[in-house]
Structures are given as C-alpha cells and as structure tokens.
Write an enzyme that holds these catalytic residues in place. Structure first.
Site: not given
Length: 878
Positions: A151, A284, A287, A320-321, A343
């Site tokens: 990405e 960080g 995904e 989050h992922e 996001e």
C-alpha cells in the site's frame, strides 16, 4: 452523469478495456544477492475490439518475456493449453514516469486470455514493495528476511499488475525458498514440494477476490504462538527465540475477531490470520488480508517488562488492522480519494474494540485528547484538506495518509454514531458489509446504508464534514439565564488557527450541519440541536436556583470536531465544574484544549487561558492531564522566542506540575494504581523533565532509579518501563558525556526494540551542543531507516537543539534524501517536522520555506506547507 462518473473525471487510470481476473504468481527470492525471479500468469478479459496493446503497472522490474495465450472458448469448450494459440509480445515499452509497461502484439487481444510474463526484481532496502530486512536469530547471528509493503502503489514493484484498488482479482501464489526458511502469504499452504537444489516450493491456496495492495508474502526464520478464534487459526510470528513476546498481541487478536464477527454480522472470511513482526517497517502496521505485518515494537511485548503504554499501543494497532479485514479488505474503496473509508473507520474501530477489551482504559475519553485533538490541530490550518480529497494521479494519495484521513475520519464516524445511536449505526454498517462484500464502494454508498437504517438525512449532514476542509467555531453571542433554563444565541464560522488569515466571501460563508450536544450538572441532555445555518437559538433546561443554577457545557462529550467560544459567565460557571469535578473528564480536557486553540487564534485573551489553567490545580485525571500537558508544552514552545516570557511561564507551569507531583508521586504506594494512574505518572514525570528537571528532589529520585537500572536493566520495579524515557531524559539534561555513553551502550547491547526506542527518544536531551550534533550524525549513519528520525526529534524539540537540528538537516539534506531513497514519503515528513518544526518566528519560517523551494519534494509539499503555516501562526500568538 452519475456520482461515480463525476468523481472519476480527471483520474489517471489504466485502460478499462482489459480486466485482470486472476494472477498466478511464482516468486523465487535470492536473499544473498537481493534479487528475485518472477513469473506471472494473468487471466484477462478483453471487452474492446481491435486491441493490440496491454498496459499494466510495473516498477523497477526487468521484464524478460511476455506471451499471450488465447483461452477463448471454442464451440462451447475451453481450448486446452496444448492447443491454444500463443503470440509473443512484439514490443515492450516501459514508462518510468507512469510506472507502467506496455506490451504490443501483432494480433488483437482475444476476449479471454492469459498474459504470461517472466521478469526479475530487486529485494530493495527501502521498506516498500518486496524488500529485505536484517534481524538477529536465536544465537545472535545477523540474518536477512524478505517481506512486502504494497500500500498504496508498490505491488507493481513485486509483479506486473493492474495496481488500482478497484481492479480486484483472485491470487494464486507460489514462493520458492531455501529449505531452511519459511514462506508466508495471505492464505494457508496448499502444498509443499522439495527440489534437488535444497529449495522448497510453497504453494498457497487461492485468495478471495481482492485488491493488489493487500497481497503479501514473507520469507525468513520465525517462531510463533497460536490460538483459535472460533474456527479461525490465529498465529503471531516473531523473530527466532521471541515467541513469548507475541502472546499479548495473540490474545488481543483472538478476542478482536470475535467482537468484530458479532459487530459486522459477517464472520472473518479467511481460514487463518497471521500477524508477523517485521524488523524494518516504515509504518506501524499493514492490514494485508490474512497476513498482517507490523513494526516489531507494535506487535511484540516483553511479558516481564512491557509498560502500560506499550500494551495499549499494541492493542490499538492490532484492533485497527483487524478492523481493516472487513472495512478495506472485504469492502474496499473504489479509488484513493475515499481512503478515509478505510482509515477513518479503522481509527474509530480501534477505540471501539479496545474499549470492549479493556473498559478500564476509557478509550473514548482518551479519544478526545488523542485522535480528536490531533485532527483538530491539523485541520485548523488553511493548508489542510477535506476528508474526501480529489486525487487524479495515484501518487497524490501519499499526501493524505495523515491525521485528516485517520483521525478526523475517525472523529466524524464517532460523531455520526452519537447522532444515529449505536443500533442504527451498527445495522447500517452490517447492511453495507453484506451488500458490498468483495466489491468496491464510494462514500455515498455508506451514507445510503446509514440513511436506510436511521431514516435520517445522513448524506446531507455529512457532506459538510467530508467534502469541505476545516471545522466550525461555535460562538455564544448572547445568553439569558432564568431559574429553569438558559437561552443561548449561537453563530458559526470557519475556525482557523491563524487570526490574520484572509478569507474570500465564499470562505466566510462556509457552514456545517452541526449537531449540538449539551450537558449540565444533571448530565447529558437528551435533545440534540442541529445547527444548519449561520445562527441558531438553543434552550437548555436547568435544575433551578437564582439566575439559573449550575453550568452548561456545549459539545458534551466532545462528540463533534468543533471549537466553542463561551461567554465569560459560562466560563466562570464551568470553572466551578472543573474544581468540584462535576464536569465530566473528557469535557474538562476538551475545555482547556479549546481555550488554548481559541487564545492562539485570537478569540481569547492569553490571560484568560492562564486563569482557566489555574482552575485545574487539583486535577488528578489522566485524560485531563493529557490535555493540560499538550497546552503547557505548546505554550512552552511558543514562548521560547521570548526568554523573559518563557521564564515566567515556566514558573507558572511548575506550580501546576508540582501540585500533581505531590499527589501522584514516583511510585505506587498501596498497590492500587490502575492503568490510567500509571499513564498519569508517566505524564507527570515527562512534565517534570520539561519544567522541574533541575529540582533537587527530582534529580535525586531520577538518579537513584537510574543507578539501579544501570545495575540491572531488567529491574522494572525500580525503573518501570512507563517512566524510562523520562528518567533517561532527566539524567541527560542534568548530566553529560558519562550518562550519554551509558545510554548509548545500553542501546547497543539490548535486543529489546522497545527499550532501544526509549533511548532514541532521549539522547537529544544531552546538554552539550557537541553531544546533540553527535546524536544526529550517529542517527543518520548508523540507525535503520525506520528509526533514524527519532533522535532528530529529541534534539530538535528544545530551544538549544532546534538550531542544531535544522543546521544539520540543511548540511546533510542530500544524505537524508539518499537514506530514504524511494521509501515512504512519511519518513521525509518526519525528518522535516523533527528538524524544522519547533521554530516560532516569521524569519525562520521564511528561511525554511526558501530552503525547500528548489528541493523537489513534491510528495512532502503538504507537510512542508502545514509546518510553515503552524510556525507563522505560533509567531503571532503573543
């Protein structure tokens, strides 16, 4: 023209006449020579006539051969491969600017075909595409592994492809690796075969239909821990010998999948979920569907030493992922201008799930001083951008992987949930997922599902929040207090942090559909007022009493990204709520952050801000102190330009900080500290480092704890991980070369990446210019690309260090650019902010602007503009 067609105008896309349906990829990486051999068989459908060219994306690949195999059915039967017609590409043209390759054939491209490409590629060291990382094995030997980061536009660095999110396809992946290494990909292993060259051919099951940027593979040596989440096998892969450090993340993942299965009403659709710690990683985490990759420090936690902040960080990154496995992977934005759909929602979901897993963390209160605060700081600049930003060239998306897409996006999702209510919000999302599974969507598709669920005009309301940049300032222009109610007259305008910003008539007329939530001492009021025009009248019921008793807070719960300018009377009443704690925690935090923003923008006298800060003298809530800390540190930075002003401000700040110091102390006295108290103590010691580092008691306590740490770095009783960075910084500010060498030695001997990060955040606090300069030289020459900007921040944040860091950056700009190479633009953003972002004068802003004028940093242009605007705004504060 449809909404989708209108949005697509001007986009630079590959021709739509040829569509990929399936990729069969075979990759053979060479971890010695840092290359890989690739073969791609791409099943195509052609919907045009007289097409003799195929254009697809390719970057830094050496194309060796391209053959087109006709697979068009004949007389109802699919022709077998032996009987199919093939044609070799007559010409191969590479366009490096557009990162495409064009194959020209003598005959027309058939309706159904397979494009067979042989090529070579490079395992780069740029943390993008198919790249290499170094790590230590269980015996401490240096090793190389390979992993991917695609990405947004780097799948084309690993295989030729239609590298656009809407060009979904099925992927069959085979990786050929040395027999002593493991290969991982999105799906489980289908078969293994060994050959005579001591290599293993690892063939993976077919993926679901998905976008190219979600494809992933890793090659290396790993240990792992595993568990089942319902029927899904979850594994956390770590470097050799570190499997136990994956247990916390594993537990988070197992529970998160169960929560999200229930929330969306659709079970996680893949048979397995792998999470892998990557030694060198630009972000960080990423995904990738079924194979989520993480920066090591954001996945692996030492079970004996991990700080509370580390645990919270790992939990929120994992949640989050995993939210992306639905929002982004199962349902994907059609184009990068709707990146926020990925996001923004994941940023909301990380807090939703973490709150479910750890209610004692009060994540929604923390959201106020975290995501919301950051979004509003960034979005108060004229150099900001809308949540939905038009993107013509895909490369432009790199500029919007920022706090607007993530944090403001998450903030408006939180706002709409507060307006709709949790049940309609969830029902709409469930419908959205089921309707668009394995497909691509645009923002209006989500609005439609929420409108159907709630029967509310969501699209009308949300347009003002996602299609225009900025947010409103709500001003109370009149008030009338009575025994049982108060009547407030409100106006709205565009809030900008620069009080001298020139606005056009159109900009002056900007307005939002603003939901006004209110609360009093009796709690949150049930009615929501929707302010659609420039003015509105609001009536808030009161408990009663002379002149209407108690206080009224607008934007209760900080549910809406907006600033509120109150009357002196309202502010005076709210001070009582601050002092007696009847004003809820997130509202106490929001009030002081609003006041600072208003003072900076010229809407509030600085003296009124200082008076309001004084009301927090007996405050002990972590979330409120997050807000206070942000204000104190910002004021300290802004007043650096005036030494006398800064000295007087620091004296005031010391009073507040010492009051907290007296109540919280350095240690847990009765074993009653919860998660938030531990985090509060970390903030307190950080503020001691800024405002009281030379206090004798502070120096003595820090020195004693540091001495015990030197004797035994694993002693987290004497020096807990939550305060290590702060104590290191205090020791350096009061010390010299001895302490510097001790910490540098610790960095070089510890294998714990979290501990190394504590050191990187500290070294720049050394008092001498020589040590600060040495820190910057060492960072540039010796640190990995993923880490080298951290010491720049520790140097550049102080009055003494900012000139040193800026001078270093100017002198070594080409070396910095070379180190980053073709890596993520976010790395250069970090260097710019850390080396140049702490100044607060017009003169320095002009100098910095002039420096960047001819440097060609196109993908960093927005970050440079935001840094300069913030600098000039700060210069106007006093």
């Amino acid at each position: 023209m449809s909404i989708a067609q209108d949005k697509a105008k001007g986009r630079v896309l590959l021709p739509s006449t040829i569509d990929p349906k399936r990729y069969d990829l075979r990759l053979t990486p060479d971890l010695v020579n840092f290359t890989f051999d690739g073969e791609a068989d791409i099943a195509l459908e052609c919907c045009g006539e007289n097409i003799k060219e195929i254009v697809l994306h390719s970057k830094e690949l050496c194309i060796l051969d391209a053959t087109l195999v006709d697979t068009t059915p004949v007389d109802g039967d699919v022709v077998g491969e032996k009987n199919t017609k093939t044609q070799q590409a007559m010409e191969i043209h590479e366009n490096k600017k557009l990162t495409t390759v064009k194959f020209v054939f003598e005959e027309n491209v058939p309706a159904s075909s397979i494009l067979r490409i042989k090529y070579k590629g490079f395992l780069n060291n740029q943390m993008a595409g198919f790249y290499r990382s170094s790590y230590k094995d269980a015996n401490g030997n240096s090793k190389i592994m390979a992993s991917t980061q695609f990405e947004s536009l780097d799948a084309r660095r690993a295989f030729p492809c239609w590298d656009e999110p809407s060009r979904k396809a099925v992927f069959g992946i085979t990786i050929v690796v040395p027999s002593d290494l493991q290969a991982l990909s999105n799906m489980p292993v289908k078969s293994l075969a060994s050959n005579s060259h001591q290599k293993t051919e690892v063939n993976f099951m077919d993926t679901p239909i998905m976008s190219t940027y979600l494809v992933a593979f890793c090659v290396g040596q790993f240990d792992f821990v595993q568990a089942l989440s319902n029927q899904t096998l979850v594994k956390v892969y770590t470097p050799p010998g570190m499997s136990e450090s994956g247990l916390f993340a594993l537990d988070c993942a197992v529970k998160t999948l169960k929560i999200l299965n229930s929330f969306f009403g659709i079970d996680y659709p893949l048979p397995k979920l792998d999470m892998v710690a990557i030694p060198e990683f630009a972000m960080g985490a990423m995904e990738n569907w079924g194979l989520v990759t993480y920066r090591q420090v954001d996945l692996c936690i030492d079970p004996n030493k991990a700080s509370n902040s580390q645990k919270q960080r790992v939990c929120t990154v994992v949640t989050h992922e995993l939210a992306h496995q639905w929002f982004g992977n199962l349902v994907t934005m059609a184009w990068w201008d709707d990146l926020w759909l990925n996001e923004g929602f994941a940023s909301w979901a990380e807090n939703y799930v973490s709150e479910k897993l750890h209610p004692e963390w009060t994540m929604w209160d923390q959201f106020t001083t975290g995501h919301l605060s950051y979004a509003m700081k960034l979005d108060s600049l004229k150099s900001s951008h809308p949540i939905q930003v038009p993107i013509c060239h895909a490369e432009e998306v790199e500029e919007v992987f920022d706090g607007i897409s993530y944090c403001k996006g998450g903030s408006v999702v939180r706002m709409i949930r507060a307006v709709m209510g949790p049940q309609d919000f969830r029902n709409g999302l469930s419908t959205y997922m089921k309707t668009f599974a394995y497909r691509n969507t645009e923002t209006h598709d989500l609005w439609k599902c929420w409108e159907d669920a709630s029967k509310m005009p969501i699209s009308e309301m949300m347009k003002s929040w996602t299609e225009q940049m900025g947010y409103p300032l709500i001003t109370v222009t009149n008030e009338h207090w009575e025994a049982h109610q108060v009547t407030l007259t409100l106006s709205q305008e565009w809030f900008l942090s620069d009080p001298s910003a020139e606005l056009t008539d159109e900009e002056k007329d900007k307005k939002w559909c603003v939901p006004i939530f209110t609360c009093t001492e009796q709690g949150v009021q049930p009615d929501i007022c929707f302010m659609r025009e420039k003015t509105a009248t609001l009536i808030v019921p009161l408990e009663g009493g002379e002149n209407g008793g108690g206080w009224v807070k607008l934007n209760a719960g900080q549910q809406v990204p907006m600033r509120v300018k109150l009357t002196p009377t309202m502010l005076e009443r709210l001070c009582i709520g601050i002092k007696n704690k009847t004003l809820p925690i997130c509202d106490r935090a929001g009030l002081i952050m609003d006041a600072y923003a208003l003072a900076k923008a010229g809407h509030l006298e600085p003296t009124a801000l200082i008076q309001l800060l004084s009301a927090y003298q007996n405050e002990h809530a972590y979330i409120v102190w997050q807000g206070i800390s942000q204000v104190l540190l910002a004021l300290d930075s802004i007043t650096m330009e005036d030494e006398d002003m800064n000295t007087r401000f620091q004296s005031f700040a010391r009073i507040l900080v010492k009051s907290l110091y007296q109540s919280v102390g350095w240690s847990n006295k009765d074993d009653s500290d919860g998660h938030l108290t531990v985090l509060l103590r970390g903030i307190m010691i950080s503020l001691l480092k800024n405002f009281c580092y030379d206090d004798e008691d502070v120096k003595k306590e820090a020195s004693a704890r540091f001495e015990k740490f030197q004797s035994n770095p694993d002693d987290v009783e004497s020096l807990p991980s939550d305060m290590r960075t702060q104590v290191f910084q205090i020791m350096l500010k009061n010390g010299g070369e001895k302490e510097y060498e001790q910490l540098l030695s610790y960095f070089q001997t510890t294998s714990d990446v979290a501990e190394q990060k504590f050191v990187l955040a500290s070294l720049g606090n050394a008092p001498s210019p020589a040590l600060k300069a040495r820190t910057l030289d060492w960072a540039l020459k010796d640190l990995k690309m993923q880490d080298f900007f951290y010491p720049m921040g520790s140097v550049g944040s102080s009055r003494e260090g900012r000139e040193i860091s800026w001078s270093f950056f100017k002198t070594n700009f080409e070396a910095v650019r070379a180190k980053i190479g073709k890596g993520s633009p976010s790395l250069m953003d970090a260097c710019i902010v850390n080396c140049a972002g702490s100044f607060c004068s017009e003169e320095k802003a002009d100098e910095i602007e002039a420096f960047f004028q001819d440097k060609g940093l196109v993908q960093n242009a927005r970050k440079i503009a935001q840094t300069l605007e913030n600098m000039r705004t700060n210069a106007k504060f006093w």
